[in-house]
Design a protein around this motif. Sequence first.
Motif, short mmCIF file in Angstrom:
data_model
loop_
_atom_site.label_atom_id
_atom_site.label_comp_id
_atom_site.label_asym_id
_atom_site.label_seq_id
_atom_site.Cartn_x
_atom_site.Cartn_y
_atom_site.Cartn_z
N ILE A 2 0.70 -1.14 -0.16
CA ILE A 2 -0.14 0.09 0.18
C ILE A 2 1.00 1.21 -0.12
CG2 ILE A 2 -1.83 1.22 1.12
CD1 ILE A 2 -2.72 -1.29 0.14
N PRO A 3 0.47 2.19 -0.94
CA PRO A 3 1.14 3.47 -0.62
C PRO A 3 0.97 4.06 0.33
CG PRO A 3 -0.37 3.58 -2.54
CD PRO A 3 -0.18 2.27 -1.96
N SER A 4 1.34 4.03 1.52
CA SER A 4 1.25 4.64 2.69
C SER A 4 1.28 6.01 3.01
CB SER A 4 1.82 3.54 3.91
OG SER A 4 1.38 2.40 3.70
N LEU A 5 2.48 6.58 2.28
CA LEU A 5 2.74 8.08 2.41
C LEU A 5 3.34 8.51 1.37
CD1 LEU A 5 2.97 10.36 4.51
CD2 LEU A 5 5.34 9.68 5.25
N LEU A 6 2.60 9.65 0.73
CA LEU A 6 3.14 10.35 -0.41
C LEU A 6 3.45 11.71 -0.19
CD1 LEU A 6 -0.01 9.43 -2.77
CD2 LEU A 6 1.87 7.81 -2.21
N ARG A 7 4.54 12.30 -0.64
CA ARG A 7 5.06 13.63 -0.68
C ARG A 7 5.46 14.16 -1.56
NH1 ARG A 7 9.42 15.00 3.30
NH2 ARG A 7 8.24 17.07 3.04
N SER A 8 5.25 15.38 -2.18
CA SER A 8 5.96 16.11 -3.04
C SER A 8 6.73 17.27 -2.82
CB SER A 8 4.91 16.40 -4.39
OG SER A 8 5.47 16.73 -5.20
N ILE A 9 7.69 17.71 -3.23
CA ILE A 9 8.25 18.89 -2.85
C ILE A 9 8.68 19.64 -4.13
CG2 ILE A 9 10.30 19.97 -1.63
CD1 ILE A 9 9.54 16.51 -0.61
N TYR A 10 8.38 20.93 -4.22
CA TYR A 10 8.99 21.73 -5.33
C TYR A 10 10.01 22.58 -5.05
CZ TYR A 10 8.91 24.94 -9.03
OH TYR A 10 9.59 25.94 -10.23
N LEU A 11 11.17 22.38 -5.98
CA LEU A 11 12.38 22.91 -5.52
C LEU A 11 12.81 24.14 -6.40
CD1 LEU A 11 14.33 19.52 -5.78
CD2 LEU A 11 13.63 20.59 -3.80
N GLY A 12 12.02 24.64 -7.48
CA GLY A 12 12.54 25.48 -8.31
C GLY A 12 13.00 25.10 -9.52
N MET A 13 13.10 25.95 -10.31
CA MET A 13 13.98 25.77 -11.74
C MET A 13 15.60 25.98 -11.62
SD MET A 13 11.97 24.55 -14.15
CE MET A 13 10.14 24.59 -14.60
N GLU A 14 15.87 26.63 -10.54
CA GLU A 14 17.51 26.99 -10.47
C GLU A 14 18.24 26.23 -9.89
OE1 GLU A 14 18.19 29.39 -12.81
OE2 GLU A 14 16.00 29.49 -13.00
N THR A 15 17.96 24.88 -9.34
CA THR A 15 18.70 24.05 -8.72
C THR A 15 19.64 23.16 -9.44
OG1 THR A 15 16.74 22.27 -8.85
CG2 THR A 15 16.70 23.61 -6.83
N THR A 16 20.74 22.84 -8.89
CA THR A 16 21.63 22.06 -9.24
C THR A 16 21.63 20.80 -8.83
OG1 THR A 16 23.27 22.35 -7.41
CG2 THR A 16 23.25 24.16 -9.08
N PRO A 17 22.26 19.62 -9.64
CA PRO A 17 22.24 18.49 -9.18
C PRO A 17 22.67 18.12 -7.75
CG PRO A 17 22.99 18.40 -11.32
CD PRO A 17 22.87 20.04 -10.99
N ASP A 18 23.66 18.76 -7.49
CA ASP A 18 24.21 18.59 -6.03
C ASP A 18 23.20 19.15 -4.78
OD1 ASP A 18 26.74 17.60 -5.97
OD2 ASP A 18 27.44 19.61 -6.57
N GLN A 19 22.38 20.28 -5.32
CA GLN A 19 21.25 20.73 -4.15
C GLN A 19 20.19 19.69 -4.14
OE1 GLN A 19 20.90 24.35 -6.32
NE2 GLN A 19 22.05 25.62 -4.63
N VAL A 20 19.70 18.95 -5.49
CA VAL A 20 18.66 18.11 -5.63
C VAL A 20 19.05 17.05 -4.82
CG1 VAL A 20 17.26 16.61 -7.00
CG2 VAL A 20 17.81 19.00 -7.98
N ALA A 21 20.39 16.60 -4.98
CA ALA A 21 20.63 15.37 -4.07
C ALA A 21 20.74 15.54 -2.55
CB ALA A 21 22.10 14.81 -4.67
N ALA A 22 21.18 16.78 -2.19
CA ALA A 22 21.21 17.11 -0.77
C ALA A 22 19.73 16.94 -0.10
CB ALA A 22 22.01 18.04 -0.53
#
Length: 282
Positions: A180-200
């Motif tokens: 069962i998909p017991s917990l769903l979350r979505s976070i908007y980061l913005g268009m200017e994020t770098t791969p390092d920032q996304v990974a962190a």
Amino acid sequence: ISIEGTNLRILTLTGDSIETWASIPIEPRFLREGYIANVAGMGEVISKALASLNISPGKLICSFTSLGSTSRILTLPQSTKKDLANIIPRELRRASINIDNLILNWSILPVKQGPLQVFIIGVPKEPMVAMLEALRISKSKPAAVELKPLALARAVNKKDAIIAHGERDSLELVLVVEGIPSLLRSIYLGMETTPDQVAARLVEELERTILFYNGSHREQPLDPQIPVYITGEIANYQNLIGNGQIPSLDRNIAPLEPPLKLPKGFPTAIFMVNIGLSLKKI
């Protein structure tokens, strides 16, 4: 089809065989904070993309971001089964959830004994209407629209899983427990994020999500052996997945093994949402 960051990802199948896959750029001005901002422009993008790939009409299934969505599993008496249309809105309001701007959908979970278990999804009305209007402009008729985390859970195809889907502008997280998909979350980061920032941020939000789930389920926390499945553009970022483990979580990163025949060289992680959509029963 699935909008991922500033790309439209398209996957076509005949039976269970993947025929075509493509990632088509989308002008950033057509999007705003993870939603469609220019309905006519997005409709044209979809129309031209399908035409350029010579895709003939068929069952079209679309993903939808879970940004601004809410999900709940309600436990109710079996006797309420025939009155869910009245009971569910009342219960959500009782939980201080404003449902006035949400489209509600629900499904009764296959529990053999005991109380009724109802899985509920509420998605924002205006962004969903914009998506459907863009599809109408493109002359596409969707057979179904589904939240990305639900498609990801189906594609990963594990009874228990921690799924993290990372794109340049957003994260989608889902905890699958006992199928069962017991917990769903979505976070908007913005268009200017770098791969390092996304990974962190992905690691940070995974930690927060697991802690929240375990704090809410003290009698049955997540098994420490449940691995993490990384999907989306971030899966190609070696600084995150190079050693096959996320040390701060003390969890392994497991390989993706969707229940489909995959062509040689197919970029599985990038198209996991599309794969999940293709497996949906309509």
